[in-house]
Enzyme design. Structure first.
Site, mmCIF file in Angstrom:
data_model
loop_
_atom_site.group_PDB
_atom_site.id
_atom_site.type_symbol
_atom_site.label_atom_id
_atom_site.label_comp_id
_atom_site.label_asym_id
_atom_site.label_seq_id
_atom_site.Cartn_x
_atom_site.Cartn_y
_atom_site.Cartn_z
ATOM 1 N N GLY A 204 0.833 -1.207 0.000
ATOM 2 C CA GLY A 204 0.000 0.000 0.000
ATOM 3 C C GLY A 204 0.860 1.246 0.000
ATOM 4 O O GLY A 204 2.064 1.164 -0.228
ATOM 5 N N ASN A 205 0.240 2.391 0.259
ATOM 6 C CA ASN A 205 1.025 3.621 0.346
ATOM 7 C C ASN A 205 0.387 4.562 1.359
ATOM 8 O O ASN A 205 -0.653 4.250 1.933
ATOM 9 C CB ASN A 205 1.187 4.261 -1.036
ATOM 10 C CG ASN A 205 -0.136 4.663 -1.620
ATOM 11 O OD1 ASN A 205 -0.816 5.548 -1.114
ATOM 12 N ND2 ASN A 205 -0.525 3.993 -2.698
ATOM 13 N N ARG A 206 1.031 5.702 1.575
ATOM 14 C CA ARG A 206 0.658 6.562 2.699
ATOM 15 C C ARG A 206 -0.430 7.576 2.374
ATOM 16 O O ARG A 206 -0.739 8.432 3.201
ATOM 17 C CB ARG A 206 1.896 7.309 3.196
ATOM 18 C CG ARG A 206 2.897 6.393 3.832
ATOM 19 C CD ARG A 206 4.202 7.140 4.126
ATOM 20 N NE ARG A 206 4.023 8.260 5.030
ATOM 21 C CZ ARG A 206 4.973 9.163 5.281
ATOM 22 N NH1 ARG A 206 6.123 9.077 4.679
ATOM 23 N NH2 ARG A 206 4.739 10.146 6.117
ATOM 24 N N SER A 207 -1.026 7.516 1.201
ATOM 25 C CA SER A 207 -2.036 8.528 0.863
ATOM 26 C C SER A 207 -3.255 8.418 1.784
ATOM 27 O O SER A 207 -3.827 7.338 1.947
ATOM 28 C CB SER A 207 -2.457 8.341 -0.595
ATOM 29 O OG SER A 207 -3.448 9.283 -0.900
ATOM 30 N N ALA A 271 -3.480 7.851 -5.073
ATOM 31 C CA ALA A 271 -2.152 7.289 -5.327
ATOM 32 C C ALA A 271 -2.335 5.805 -5.640
ATOM 33 O O ALA A 271 -2.398 4.973 -4.725
ATOM 34 C CB ALA A 271 -1.278 7.474 -4.098
#
Ligand code: CTP
Length: 400
Positions: A204-207, A271
């Site tokens: 995943g990512n931090r958005s 994102a």
């Protein structure tokens, strides 16, 4: 001090209007509550009088000497009807005036917002939809109901959005935003996608989705019909949007293509993960006795922004991309961003400098907006809602 008229019509959701009232009074607004007679079956006049500190009446034949049926509407800075039933929407659309609230709606010359709440069937009925169209064509704001649990065990579209979200939408309208997106459909992606390796693990990512949600809130305030495709966002749903939750980049891709088909503007604030695992394992990946970590092969995801640009056959929709950039030995943040704008082919690129982890999960943002036509707009540090309005200003210029 602003004078707010809070119209309450007869639905179960009227209990939520008490919280809405507190949000207004605690932030220094004067509120006059005008409940319909049938709403008093749900929440009594005593609650409204105690919370607003003002007298409450539903009919036009009490305190006739004060000519309340004219004065209340004339002196309001904002009339907000929450919840708005199918009945009050119909009466307002057709100019009926058989109680204090409907009289107030006819005498008000200030912005008017309706926050409908009803069962899905009633909301979707042609009669209600036609009434909503009439109200919007007059410049009134009709907030889209939320999707979720309704009064009984059923769920669907028709819930009153959370009081804090209606409050935020009302503040935007009070700021006097132009209704320059009225009649336009805008589509916003928000959040960060997840690519699962097995049933429990993902890349995943931090958005956080905050910028996408601020864009949605700003677009609602400017009168747009707003669709949000939200990837794993854990913030409260913004009021007045059609929200489609998604998980992976492929889900996001499908929903964006569907929503963008009739859109006037599309903003890719999400994102999406650039890569996904080549294989998905349907049981949890276990540690092995030899202590060797698994090799995970990744494959590239399609670029949704590039696809949306390629899919359009005219100048609509106006397409906006985001770029989280860091400068390096080869090029500055802006140089990288110019190259990205050319590569993606969109009309506008909102560039965030993310060196040292700035931006993620914050309420504030700063950015540069690059136009394919060569424009450069530097937006100084400020709340994400402020940046959202500047982005819509740039979109509106390109819609004309
Ligand atoms: N984007 C997209 N689909 C992807 C990846 C990104 O639509 N698979 C969109 C994002 O929503 C954003 C823009 O493309 O609006 C730029 O995202 P970014 O991650 O900065 O671009 P990349 O093409 O992944 O470039 P980089 O090589 O710098 O990571």
């Amino acid at each position: 001090m602003t004078e707010i008229v809070l119209g309450v019509s007869g639905g179960i959701a009227s209990y939520k209007a008490a919280e809405l009232l507190r949000l207004f009074t605690e932030s220094g607004h004067r509120v006059r509550v005008v409940p319909t007679a049938s709403s008093l079956h749900f929440v009594g006049a005593a609650t409204w009088e105690a919370l607003s500190g003002r007298p409450v009446q539903s009919g036009v034949f009490e305190h006739v000497d004060e000519v309340a049926h004219v004065r209340i509407g004339q002196s309001a800075d904002l009339v907000l009807v929450a919840p708005a039933t199918a009945n009050i929407l119909a009466k307002a659309a057709h100019g009926l005036a058989d109680d204090l609230l409907t009289n107030t709606l006819l005498t008000a010359r200030c912005p008017v917002i309706f926050a409908p709440a009803m069962h899905t069937e009633m909301w979707e009925h042609d009669a209600t939809q036609a009434n909503v169209e009439i109200l919007r064509s007059r410049g009134h704001v009709v907030i889209e109901p939320a999707v979720g649990r309704l009064t009984g065990t059923d769920s669907g579209k028709g819930r009153l959005p959370a009081p804090a979200e209606i409050f935020a939408a009302a503040l935007q309208v009070l700021e006097g935003r132009p209704q320059d997106l009225a009649g336009k459909h805008v589509v916003i992606s928000a959040g960060g996608t997840r690519e699962f390796l097995d049933p429990v693990r993902f890349i995943g990512n931090r958005s956080s989705g905050r910028q996408g949600y601020a864009l949605a809130e700003a677009a609602v305030a400017r009168g747009a019909r707003v669709s949000v495709v939200a990837a794993n966002v854990s913030l409260p749903d913004p009021a007045g949007v059609d929200l489609v939750p998604v998980v992976s980049t492929e889900d996001l891709r499908q929903q964006m293509h569907l929503a963008a088909a009739d859109a006037d503007a599309v903003v890719m604030a999400a994102a999406p993960a650039d890569f996904r695992p080549a294989e998905w394992v349907d049981s949890k990946i276990k540690k092995t006795a030899d202590g060797l970590a698994p090799d995970i092969r990744l494959v590239e995801n399609p670029d949704i922004l590039v696809e949306l640009v390629k899919a359009r056959t005219s100048k609509r929709p106006v397409i906006v991309g985001f770029a989280a950039e860091t400068g390096d030995a080869h090029a500055s943040v802006i140089e990288h961003a110019r190259a990205k704008l050319a590569r993606k082919g969109c009309d506008l690129l909102v560039v965030n400098d993310v060196s040292a982890g700035k931006v993620f999960g914050q309420d504030d943002n700063e950015a540069v907006i690059l136009g394919a036509d060569g424009t450069v707009d530097e937006i100084s540090h400020g709340p994400k809602i402020q940046l959202a309005h500047v982005i819509w200003d740039a979109v509106v210029q390109r819609l004309d």
